[in-house]
Design an enzyme around this catalytic site. Structure first.
Site, short mmCIF file in Angstrom:
data_model
loop_
_atom_site.label_atom_id
_atom_site.label_comp_id
_atom_site.label_asym_id
_atom_site.label_seq_id
_atom_site.Cartn_x
_atom_site.Cartn_y
_atom_site.Cartn_z
CB SER A 32 -0.91 -0.01 1.22
OG SER A 32 -0.11 0.11 2.37
CB SER A 38 3.89 5.69 -4.15
OG SER A 38 2.60 5.17 -4.16
CG ASP A 110 1.12 0.49 -8.62
OD1 ASP A 110 1.23 1.72 -8.59
OD2 ASP A 110 1.06 -0.21 -7.60
N PRO A 112 -3.88 -0.89 -5.95
CG PRO A 112 -5.56 0.65 -5.61
CD PRO A 112 -5.03 -0.29 -6.62
CB SER A 542 -37.21 -24.90 -23.26
OG SER A 542 -37.96 -24.72 -24.44
#
Lengths: 636, 266, 300
Positions: A32, A38, A110, A112, A542
């Site tokens: 995270s 990051s 990438d 989260p 059906s």
């Protein structure tokens, strides 16, 4: 990097030459924003892209916020959007970022790290050769770490780097690092992860990211970049496994050239090699490997080529060309792990479409055996799977497909499930093994085929599928059609609620699930009969579109004739030949179509009979006329 | 004809040309006229060749190295910069180093022309003229252009006693300085003996400025033809200039095609 | 065993994507913008379907304001490839004479490019269109999928988009819907240039530096490509050695000053300067008034 810039400035041709032979690595980062993911990605992007003026200026200016000596730059600013994503709501997105060193080009997936993003992480990991798992040195192994590890093991990531970040906040302590490593190893045993590398680093300060730095002299392993530049790419491993090429498209520019195009998923191939086509089982040899630049003497996993064979055998999109000695298996029932990717939950018994390699078939999850809790790895009983749910299930296909267990080959073992109505991709799964009775049956190529049988009977096989409300007149019309066909010398069989419900489908009731199963069995029987060369008539209510579609998909192109016997409810109710509507109205009959169970009107039936306006004779004639028009029976 | 003001490169190029002409059998006088050198220089070059071959013909750069001379003070520089953006009162088409030196002296900043020359060079304001005479012998398309389009005109103009000029427009000093500090657009001319005349502008010169320039050149020899070989401008797009040229048939404007010029709009 | 280079892998992936589209859609088309990315995409299509020409036409949505060199190049390219070239020009745009000068770049682009594309797709009934966009072009494209689903009105609905796993692409759609496919998604600008260099792919000469007539407009260098370019009274364009990093409508596309007249030189320049592709601005050019002011202040 300064030295790269010098070469670019001084000897561009030399630089280009050096970069011609770079490889490509795809990897995913799990963690995270709080773990420093990051910052780490930003630093990797920054260090290995050459300095670029505007972005460098931007991060230098922003870094003043940190109030340090001005040495440190906020690399996370190069990687935008992750925080914003959280605010914008959960999407299916995966962000792909690119950078390059002189050894390799990198594609970074990438997403989260929260639990709600499980489907995103599975998606991003599906194409990755390696995964970086972020761990904050202060917090150690968390639930999140376990969840990410489980997902990576599930998707089959073979190379895992546990990046123990923020070492600067624990005084670069070797003891702490070792503690975390031990804890993780103990946990990882459960998952069967084998290749793990542990790197202590500080994305903020830079230690062990690109260079070792001097804060951790006790660490002698690779830097993260060093690892990324040398770790094995999955395609290299796959080159040594048996040949698999799912056929994408048949290339027939003229009478002399018939090439089968596709990307070689595993193994390697040379002209002269013997191959087997699955699922038909037919064999031949490679005549040529054609590419635009000329014929190849060998092709390996990862190349898109065109194969030409010595023999004229029947191959189409969906078939898998395998090595003759170790061919792909064929089966139609499997045990599988399924990841559910949609808001609408998985409904066992419901037909979906399954896409595996280049094969698309109708499939049903017959049963969810158990669900896996991604955080604790516990197994719990489940009747369905919700969004982001992961379960081990039994999967049943409408016809056999060529496959390999997922852990051997992701292209022939990994599939997606598609909702037939909405066309959304609703699930992704991994085939583990075929279930007993259909395993290891190579379809022996059989010489007497449907066509031959049909010709013997002077007809083309077909399935006339009459559908409509109870009392609409299906059986009546079908009976008359059958009489007329018989009189013309055709061979037919009528499958009717009456002759089926008391025998073959004696065990079924009228719940939605039972109706689905009822139709499935009827469709399968009709198919066998059509294969025998018969013209089969079926007369069942059906009521569900998807089930009729399933029946249609079982048959060959042009064989399935849907006949909508359109009688309005009030007319049918008035007729009420068996007194069923009365009973249903009284509440004695539950789940009765038209009363408390839906009838889904056919959207484009081959024949639409407004039965209230036609006599039985006229209706039957219309059916016969259609059969003549489509050349299923001879005109006379 | 004094060659003192020629740069070493141009001088040497002309010396080599002179030797070639002498080899072709031209007299010293003819060679001097064609190569743009004085008769003594032609003889000297020829002698050097006879004694030492081709390598002996070029002369070594003379004088102090660039930048070694006395630099100008700030006030003088400010005046220079201001003047460069204006047209000289004297009727000269643009500023020569001599002209600038005189202008400075008038306002109490006595500076030598040579010092100004060095200053211009240091600030990338001293572009090289196009080496036209060398083109005469080249087999390239530039050579062909010169021989077919340019040479006949220049010869005719010279024969009629008219003026032959080269010039161009360019952008100076780029990435190292922000644009707003400089008047970056430079109009330049090379006249007799390659003397540089120049002006700087804040924006690309407009038709009016070109026409004024042409007029000045024309007025230096009002009854004779004038030829100007010009690079860096796209005159085709200007109807005003077209009309001016039609009204002045004794003014020959020769555009240097793209790729044949010095290419140094930088 | 040999390893594949990154360009070989990217190439194989793009070819795989193109073949999937041809196998699973009814009426595909390749959007051709005449730029360098289109050139690479076309070259890949050639490889994917050889020995036959690619089984789809090229579509150029023309705004009428492209560089002349682009038109010449486009026509030659189509002829050489043996593919049908469809050129679509928004007829309403022609009627109203929509152009960048009178209407500004936003309206011009919207009417001629965006609406024009929708018209063309509707007219020919294409259900899949190849485009040359890449994920590294803009930050917002990092999350784009290779297959992008559009409604019958060509709108993008997040609920219609599918996750892309392994090499599987779900191409199923309802009647009237269409797909935009981006086979160059994982290619970077450098990959494109390297590939052009290694494969000797012809590109529009405007990418190479050469002396060209330009004028300055709002800090950008605009080429005077034909006599439709409105000049200010008395304006004389200058010949400057410039090249273009992207090609679009010539009044809207800024050139950069450059000496790079060979491919290695272009790549070198690109690597060393490295500003984003979509930014075509030259150093700001102040108005004459503020410069006068600076002169008076004695700054100069």
């Amino acid at each position: 990097m300064a030295h790269a810039s010098d070469m670019i400035a001084g000897d561009i041709e030399g630089y280009l030459k050096a970069h011609e032979h770079k490889g490509l690595l795809r990897f995913i980062t799990c963690g995270s924003v709080d773990d420093g993911k990051s910052t780490l990605i930003g630093r990797l992007l920054f260090e290995s892209k050459l300095l670029f003026e505007d972005q460098l200026a931007a991060i230098k200016a922003d870094s003043k916020k940190y109030g340090t000596q001005g040495e440190e730059m906020d690399f996370a600013l190069l990687v935008d959007g992750l925080a914003a994503e959280r605010e914008q709501g959960i999407t299916i997105d995966v962000a792909y970022r690119f950078f390059s060193t002189d050894k390799r080009k990198f594609i970074v997936a990438d997403t989260p790290g929260h639990e709600q993003y499980t489907r995103n992480m599975v998606t991003g990991a599906s194409t990755a050769d390696a995964a970086i798992l972020m761990v904050d040195a202060r917090h150690g192994i968390l639930t999140q770490t376990r969840r990410h590890s489980f997902l990576m093991a599930l998707i089959g990531i073979r190379h895992l780097v546990v990046a123990i970040n923020k070492m600067d906040l624990v005084d670069y302590s070797k003891a702490r690092f070792d503690e975390i490593v031990d804890e993780y190893r103990a946990f990882a045993k459960q998952l069967g992860l084998e290749d793990m590398t542990f790197i202590p680093l500080s994305a903020l300060k830079g230690d062990n990211v690109i260079e070792h730095g001097h804060h951790m002299p006790w660490y002698h392993g690779p830097t993260l970049m060093g690892y990324l530049e040398t770790v094995e790419v999955d395609e290299e491993r796959l080159q040594h496994t048996p040949l698999r090429m799912p056929v994408q498209w048949v290339n027939r520019p003229n009478l002399d050239f018939r090439g089968f195009t596709g990307m070689i998923s595993s193994g390697s191939v040379k002209p002269g090699d013997a191959i087997r086509v699955q699922p038909s089982g037919k064999t031949s040899r490679i005549k040529r490997i054609y590419t635009y630049e000329g014929d190849l003497e060998q092709a390996i996993a990862g190349q898109s080529v065109t194969l030409l064979l010595e023999d004229e055998i029947d191959i189409s999109r969906g078939d898998v060309i395998s090595g003759v000695d170790a061919p792909a298996e064929t089966a139609d029932q499997f045990e599988t792990t399924l990841v559910w990717m949609h808001d609408q939950p998985l409904l066992p018994g419901r037909p979906y479409l399954l896409k595996l390699g280049t094969q698309t078939v109708s499939a049903t999850v017959s049963q969810v055996k158990y669900q896996v809790n991604v955080n604790t790895l516990e197994h719990t009983a489940a009747k369905q799977l919700d969004l982001n749910g992961i379960g081990v299930c039994t999967l049943s296909l409408s016809r056999p497909v060529a496959f390999d267990p997922y852990k051997e080959n992701a292209d022939t073992g990994g599939y997606i499930l598609i909702d037939r109505m909405t066309n959304n991709t609703v699930g992704a799964g991994m085939l583990h093994f075929a279930l007993r009775r259909s395993q290891n049956i190579h379809m022996q190529h059989v010489d007497i085929d449907k066509q031959a049988r049909g010709i013997a009977k002077g007809q083309k096989p077909a399935v006339l599928w009459f559908t409509g409300l109870s009392g609409a007149g299906k059986s009546t019309i079908a009976n008359l059609v059958e009489k007329k066909l018989h009189a013309a010398g055709q061979h037919t069989y009528l499958l009717d609620g009456d002759n089926v419900r008391h025998g073959l489908n004696r065990d079924l009731g009228f719940t939605d699930a039972d109706r689905v199963e009822n139709i499935r069995r009827v469709a399968e029987v009709a198919r066998l009969m059509a294969d025998a060369g018969l013209i089969v008539l079926t007369a069942f209510i059906s009521p569900f579109r998807s089930e009729r579609q399933m029946a249609r998909d079982l048959m060959e192109e042009g064989e399935f004739i849907e006949i909508f016997v359109d009688t309005p409810l009030d007319v049918a109710e008035e007729r009420d030949p068996k007194g069923l509507y009365k009973k249903a109205r009284r509440g004695e009959l539950k789940n009765f179509t038209g009363i408390d169970s839906a009838y889904e009107v056919p959207e484009s039936p081959e024949l639409h009979l407004r039965a209230a306006e036609l006599s039985t004779e006229e209706a039957a004639d219309a059916v016969i006329a259609l059969l003549r028009e489509r050349e299923l029976i001879a005109c006379d | 004809m004094s060659t003192k003001h020629l740069s070493p490169e141009v001088l040497n190029e002309r010396r080599l040309e002179a030797v070639r002409l002498r080899l072709d059998g031209h007299t010293v006088a003819q060679t001097a006229a064609r190569a743009g050198l004085s008769a003594p220089t032609v003889s000297a070059a020829w002698k050097a060749f006879r004694e030492g071959g081709w390598t002996a013909v070029p002369v070594r750069p003379r004088g102090r190295k660039t930048g070694q001379g006395g630099t100008l003070d700030v006030a003088a520089q400010q005046v220079l910069c201001a003047r460069l953006t204006m047209t000289p009162d004297s009727g000269e088409p643009a500023w020569s180093s001599r002209g600038l030196a005189d202008a400075l002296s008038e306002v109490g900043h006595p500076v030598s022309a040579r010092a100004i020359d060095h200053w211009l060079e240091a600030r990338d304001l001293k572009p090289e003229p196009l080496a036209l005479t060398a083109l005469a012998r080249q087999r390239s398309s530039a050579g062909r252009w010169y021989r077919q389009q340019v040479q006949p005109v220049l010869e005719a103009v010279r024969k009629a006693g008219g003026g032959v000029w080269q010039g161009g427009v360019r952008v100076t000093g780029t990435r190292s300085e922000p644009a707003s500090v400089w008047p970056r657009y430079q109009l330049y001319l090379h006249g007799k003996r390659g003397v540089l005349h120049t002006r700087c502008l804040w924006a690309p010169p407009a038709a009016g400025e070109y026409m004024a320039l042409f007029q000045r050149l024309h007025d230096l020899l009002p009854d004779r033809p004038t030829a100007l070989v010009f690079q860096g401008a796209y005159f085709q797009a200007s109807p005003e200039i077209r009309r001016w040229l039609e009204a002045h048939p004794d003014f020959y404007l020769i555009n240097v095609p793209p790729g044949h010029g010095t290419g140094s709009t930088f | 065993m040999t390893a594949l280079t990154h360009l070989q892998k990217l190439e194989a992936e793009s070819i795989h994507i193109m073949r999937e589209v041809v196998a699973e859609t009814e009426n595909p088309v390749m959007l051709y913008s005449v730029g360098k990315d289109s050139a690479v995409m076309l070259h890949l299509a050639r490889k994917a379907f050889a020995p036959a020409p690619p089984p789809f036409p090229l579509l150029h949505v023309d705004t009428r304001w492209k560089f002349r060199a682009m038109y010449t190049f486009r026509d030659n390219m189509a002829r050489e490839m043996g593919m049908d070239l469809l050129v679509h020009i928004n007829p309403e745009g022609v009627e109203k004479d929509i152009n960048p000068f009178t209407h500004g770049s936003a309206i011009h682009t919207d009417v001629m490019k965006t609406e024009g594309l929708k018209q063309a797709l509707n007219q020919y009934g294409f259900d899949a269109a190849f485009g040359g966009a890449r994920r590294d072009e803009e930050k917002s494209r990092a999350k784009e999928r290779v297959f992008s689903f559009r409604t019958a009105q060509h709108r993008w609905d997040p609920k219609n988009q599918r996750p892309e796993l392994w090499k599987l692409y779900n191409t199923r759609k309802h009647k009237g819907e269409s797909i935009r496919v981006f086979p160059l998604s994982n290619w970077t600008e450098l990959d494109i240039w390297q590939y052009i260099y290694l494969q000797d792919i012809p590109i529009v000469p405007l990418y190479y530096a050469a002396e060209r007539p330009v004028v300055e407009r709002d800090g950008a260098l605009i080429m005077v490509d034909d006599d439709r370019m409105p000049l200010k009274p008395g304006e004389v364009p200058m010949m400057r050695k410039v090249r273009f990093r992207t090609l679009g409508c010539y009044p809207l596309t800024g050139a950069i000053e450059s000496q790079a007249d060979t491919l290695p030189a272009i790549i070198q320049e690109m690597l060393l300067t490295r500003t984003s592709e979509r930014q075509g601005r030259v150093i700001d050019h102040d108005s004459a008034a503020s410069m006068e002011k600076k002169k008076q202040e004695g700054y100069f």
